[in-house]
Design a protein around this motif. Sequence first.
Motif, PDB file in Angstrom:
ATOM      1  N   SER A  93      38.625  47.550  32.965  1.00  0.00           N
ATOM      2  CA  SER A  93      37.220  48.062  32.783  1.00  0.00           C
ATOM      3  C   SER A  93      36.467  49.113  33.313  1.00  0.00           C
ATOM      4  O   SER A  93      35.396  48.676  34.013  1.00  0.00           O
ATOM      5  N   ARG A  94      36.899  49.632  33.565  1.00  0.00           N
ATOM      6  CA  ARG A  94      36.356  51.058  34.149  1.00  0.00           C
ATOM      7  C   ARG A  94      34.942  51.753  33.405  1.00  0.00           C
ATOM      8  O   ARG A  94      34.293  51.789  34.745  1.00  0.00           O
ATOM      9  N   LYS A  95      34.837  51.537  32.538  1.00  0.00           N
ATOM     10  CA  LYS A  95      33.536  51.686  32.330  1.00  0.00           C
ATOM     11  C   LYS A  95      32.417  51.312  32.194  1.00  0.00           C
ATOM     12  O   LYS A  95      31.328  51.777  33.057  1.00  0.00           O
ATOM     13  N   THR A  96      32.782  49.876  32.401  1.00  0.00           N
ATOM     14  CA  THR A  96      31.659  48.654  31.953  1.00  0.00           C
ATOM     15  C   THR A  96      31.419  49.287  33.983  1.00  0.00           C
ATOM     16  O   THR A  96      30.106  49.084  34.701  1.00  0.00           O
ATOM     17  N   THR A  97      32.317  48.803  34.428  1.00  0.00           N
ATOM     18  CA  THR A  97      32.222  48.350  36.056  1.00  0.00           C
ATOM     19  C   THR A  97      31.578  49.825  36.726  1.00  0.00           C
ATOM     20  O   THR A  97      31.117  49.684  37.651  1.00  0.00           O
ATOM     21  N   LEU A  98      31.756  50.869  36.232  1.00  0.00           N
ATOM     22  CA  LEU A  98      31.598  51.865  36.834  1.00  0.00           C
ATOM     23  C   LEU A  98      29.965  52.062  36.919  1.00  0.00           C
ATOM     24  O   LEU A  98      29.158  52.648  37.946  1.00  0.00           O
ATOM     25  N   GLY A  99      29.667  51.905  36.012  1.00  0.00           N
ATOM     26  CA  GLY A  99      28.168  51.784  35.809  1.00  0.00           C
ATOM     27  C   GLY A  99      26.876  50.617  36.506  1.00  0.00           C
ATOM     28  O   GLY A  99      26.582  50.708  37.233  1.00  0.00           O
ATOM     29  N   GLN A 100      27.622  49.545  36.477  1.00  0.00           N
ATOM     30  CA  GLN A 100      28.082  48.162  37.296  1.00  0.00           C
ATOM     31  C   GLN A 100      27.882  48.556  38.983  1.00  0.00           C
ATOM     32  O   GLN A 100      26.404  48.558  39.814  1.00  0.00           O
ATOM     33  N   LEU A 101      28.647  49.225  39.600  1.00  0.00           N
ATOM     34  CA  LEU A 101      28.194  50.174  40.923  1.00  0.00           C
ATOM     35  C   LEU A 101      28.077  50.937  40.574  1.00  0.00           C
ATOM     36  O   LEU A 101      27.221  50.951  42.006  1.00  0.00           O
ATOM     37  N   ASP A 102      27.158  51.835  39.785  1.00  0.00           N
ATOM     38  CA  ASP A 102      26.110  52.651  40.161  1.00  0.00           C
ATOM     39  C   ASP A 102      24.748  51.834  40.723  1.00  0.00           C
ATOM     40  O   ASP A 102      24.566  51.998  41.394  1.00  0.00           O
ATOM     41  N   VAL A 103      24.795  51.081  40.034  1.00  0.00           N
ATOM     42  CA  VAL A 103      23.378  50.613  40.019  1.00  0.00           C
ATOM     43  C   VAL A 103      23.610  49.484  41.109  1.00  0.00           C
ATOM     44  O   VAL A 103      22.222  49.455  41.910  1.00  0.00           O
ATOM     45  N   ARG A 104      24.629  48.597  41.535  1.00  0.00           N
ATOM     46  CA  ARG A 104      24.795  47.924  42.737  1.00  0.00           C
ATOM     47  C   ARG A 104      24.677  48.893  44.359  1.00  0.00           C
ATOM     48  O   ARG A 104      24.039  48.618  44.897  1.00  0.00           O
ATOM     49  N   HIS A 105      25.093  50.319  44.006  1.00  0.00           N
ATOM     50  CA  HIS A 105      24.628  51.091  45.153  1.00  0.00           C
ATOM     51  C   HIS A 105      23.600  50.849  45.336  1.00  0.00           C
ATOM     52  O   HIS A 105      23.006  51.602  46.315  1.00  0.00           O
ATOM     53  N   GLU A 106      22.743  51.497  44.556  1.00  0.00           N
ATOM     54  CA  GLU A 106      21.434  51.603  44.247  1.00  0.00           C
ATOM     55  C   GLU A 106      20.612  50.864  44.950  1.00  0.00           C
ATOM     56  O   GLU A 106      19.776  50.588  45.357  1.00  0.00           O
ATOM     57  N   GLN A 115      21.020  40.164  51.768  1.00  0.00           N
ATOM     58  CA  GLN A 115      20.794  40.205  50.695  1.00  0.00           C
ATOM     59  C   GLN A 115      21.442  42.054  50.399  1.00  0.00           C
ATOM     60  O   GLN A 115      22.181  42.089  50.071  1.00  0.00           O
ATOM     61  N   ILE A 116      21.433  42.849  51.991  1.00  0.00           N
ATOM     62  CA  ILE A 116      21.901  43.909  52.063  1.00  0.00           C
ATOM     63  C   ILE A 116      23.606  43.645  52.186  1.00  0.00           C
ATOM     64  O   ILE A 116      24.132  44.336  51.715  1.00  0.00           O
ATOM     65  N   ARG A 117      23.898  42.728  52.995  1.00  0.00           N
ATOM     66  CA  ARG A 117      25.790  42.154  53.314  1.00  0.00           C
ATOM     67  C   ARG A 117      26.304  41.784  51.966  1.00  0.00           C
ATOM     68  O   ARG A 117      27.046  42.582  51.655  1.00  0.00           O
ATOM     69  N   THR A 118      25.285  41.024  51.099  1.00  0.00           N
ATOM     70  CA  THR A 118      25.719  40.859  49.732  1.00  0.00           C
ATOM     71  C   THR A 118      25.793  42.199  48.977  1.00  0.00           C
ATOM     72  O   THR A 118      27.030  42.107  48.189  1.00  0.00           O
ATOM     73  N   ALA A 119      25.479  42.716  49.144  1.00  0.00           N
ATOM     74  CA  ALA A 119      25.310  44.089  47.880  1.00  0.00           C
ATOM     75  C   ALA A 119      26.656  45.362  48.108  1.00  0.00           C
ATOM     76  O   ALA A 119      26.569  45.616  47.311  1.00  0.00           O
ATOM     77  N   ALA A 120      26.460  45.163  50.209  1.00  0.00           N
ATOM     78  CA  ALA A 120      27.332  45.591  50.201  1.00  0.00           C
ATOM     79  C   ALA A 120      29.424  45.375  49.786  1.00  0.00           C
ATOM     80  O   ALA A 120      30.145  46.386  49.805  1.00  0.00           O
ATOM     81  N   TYR A 121      28.692  44.259  49.971  1.00  0.00           N
ATOM     82  CA  TYR A 121      29.572  43.480  49.368  1.00  0.00           C
ATOM     83  C   TYR A 121      30.785  43.742  47.924  1.00  0.00           C
ATOM     84  O   TYR A 121      31.518  44.187  47.736  1.00  0.00           O
ATOM     85  N   ASP A 122      29.275  43.045  46.926  1.00  0.00           N
ATOM     86  CA  ASP A 122      29.315  43.544  45.884  1.00  0.00           C
ATOM     87  C   ASP A 122      30.418  45.210  45.259  1.00  0.00           C
ATOM     88  O   ASP A 122      30.622  44.902  44.675  1.00  0.00           O
ATOM     89  N   THR A 123      29.043  45.694  46.098  1.00  0.00           N
ATOM     90  CA  THR A 123      29.430  46.788  45.771  1.00  0.00           C
ATOM     91  C   THR A 123      31.404  47.811  46.068  1.00  0.00           C
ATOM     92  O   THR A 123      31.658  48.250  45.405  1.00  0.00           O
ATOM     93  N   TYR A 124      31.860  47.012  46.910  1.00  0.00           N
ATOM     94  CA  TYR A 124      33.035  47.202  47.149  1.00  0.00           C
ATOM     95  C   TYR A 124      34.069  46.289  46.235  1.00  0.00           C
ATOM     96  O   TYR A 124      34.865  47.448  46.025  1.00  0.00           O
ATOM     97  N   ALA A 125      33.689  45.585  46.079  1.00  0.00           N
ATOM     98  CA  ALA A 125      34.794  45.228  45.175  1.00  0.00           C
ATOM     99  C   ALA A 125      34.478  45.372  43.907  1.00  0.00           C
ATOM    100  O   ALA A 125      35.396  45.621  42.643  1.00  0.00           O
ATOM    101  N   LEU A 126      33.459  46.342  43.453  1.00  0.00           N
ATOM    102  CA  LEU A 126      33.327  47.055  42.249  1.00  0.00           C
ATOM    103  C   LEU A 126      34.212  48.045  42.337  1.00  0.00           C
ATOM    104  O   LEU A 126      34.775  48.558  41.670  1.00  0.00           O
ATOM    105  N   ILE A 127      33.845  48.467  43.484  1.00  0.00           N
ATOM    106  CA  ILE A 127      35.129  50.049  43.634  1.00  0.00           C
ATOM    107  C   ILE A 127      36.522  49.440  42.880  1.00  0.00           C
ATOM    108  O   ILE A 127      36.974  49.962  42.777  1.00  0.00           O
ATOM    109  N   VAL A 128      36.770  48.145  44.332  1.00  0.00           N
ATOM    110  CA  VAL A 128      38.014  47.793  43.482  1.00  0.00           C
ATOM    111  C   VAL A 128      38.076  47.695  41.896  1.00  0.00           C
ATOM    112  O   VAL A 128      39.605  48.150  41.571  1.00  0.00           O
ATOM    113  N   ALA A 129      37.442  46.595  41.783  1.00  0.00           N
ATOM    114  CA  ALA A 129      37.439  46.763  40.366  1.00  0.00           C
ATOM    115  C   ALA A 129      37.844  47.612  39.434  1.00  0.00           C
ATOM    116  O   ALA A 129      38.116  48.311  38.471  1.00  0.00           O
ATOM    117  N   ALA A 130      36.836  48.432  39.676  1.00  0.00           N
ATOM    118  CA  ALA A 130      36.777  50.414  38.976  1.00  0.00           C
ATOM    119  C   ALA A 130      38.208  50.680  38.662  1.00  0.00           C
ATOM    120  O   ALA A 130      37.642  51.836  38.207  1.00  0.00           O
TER     121      ALA A 130
END
Length: 135
Positions: free
Chosen positions: A58-71, A38-53
């Motif tokens: 897609s910046r507005k929605t992606t930044l919100g998702q990035l903030d949540v996934r980082h938390e 779960q930790i590994r997946t959350a870290a990879y997802d966070t990295y993927a969202l950084i790239v997407a943002a």
Amino acid sequence: MGLHNEARLDGRMLRLIKQLNQYLGHFPRFERYGLSQQIRTAAYDTYALIVAAQKPYSRKTTLGQLDVRHEQLRMLVRLAGELGYFGWRDERQDGGPQERALRRLHTIELMIDEVGMLIGGWIRSYRDKEGAKRQ
């Protein structure tokens, strides 16, 4: 957030993922496909969202998702620390002082906080730009 800051965020996240993968390899075997994954997946997802943002469409929605996934990553690491998994080595928990576990946890938490500050700065910068456009 300029290109320079995005590159800095990218580099910090890569360092965090490398360090996390090293420490997650020491987690107990029974957590290999549980909390560790779960930790590994959350870290990879966070990295993927950084790239997407970094893409403007897609910046507005992606930044919100990035903030949540980082938390979520922060909370999962905290849970692993509370369970004492950063003190495991070679499939057993160290019996001595928990200095190694605390040092590992502290290192990861500092790296997560650093990434979080960069993400927060990016979000504030984006909001300021959007606010200036509307006026």
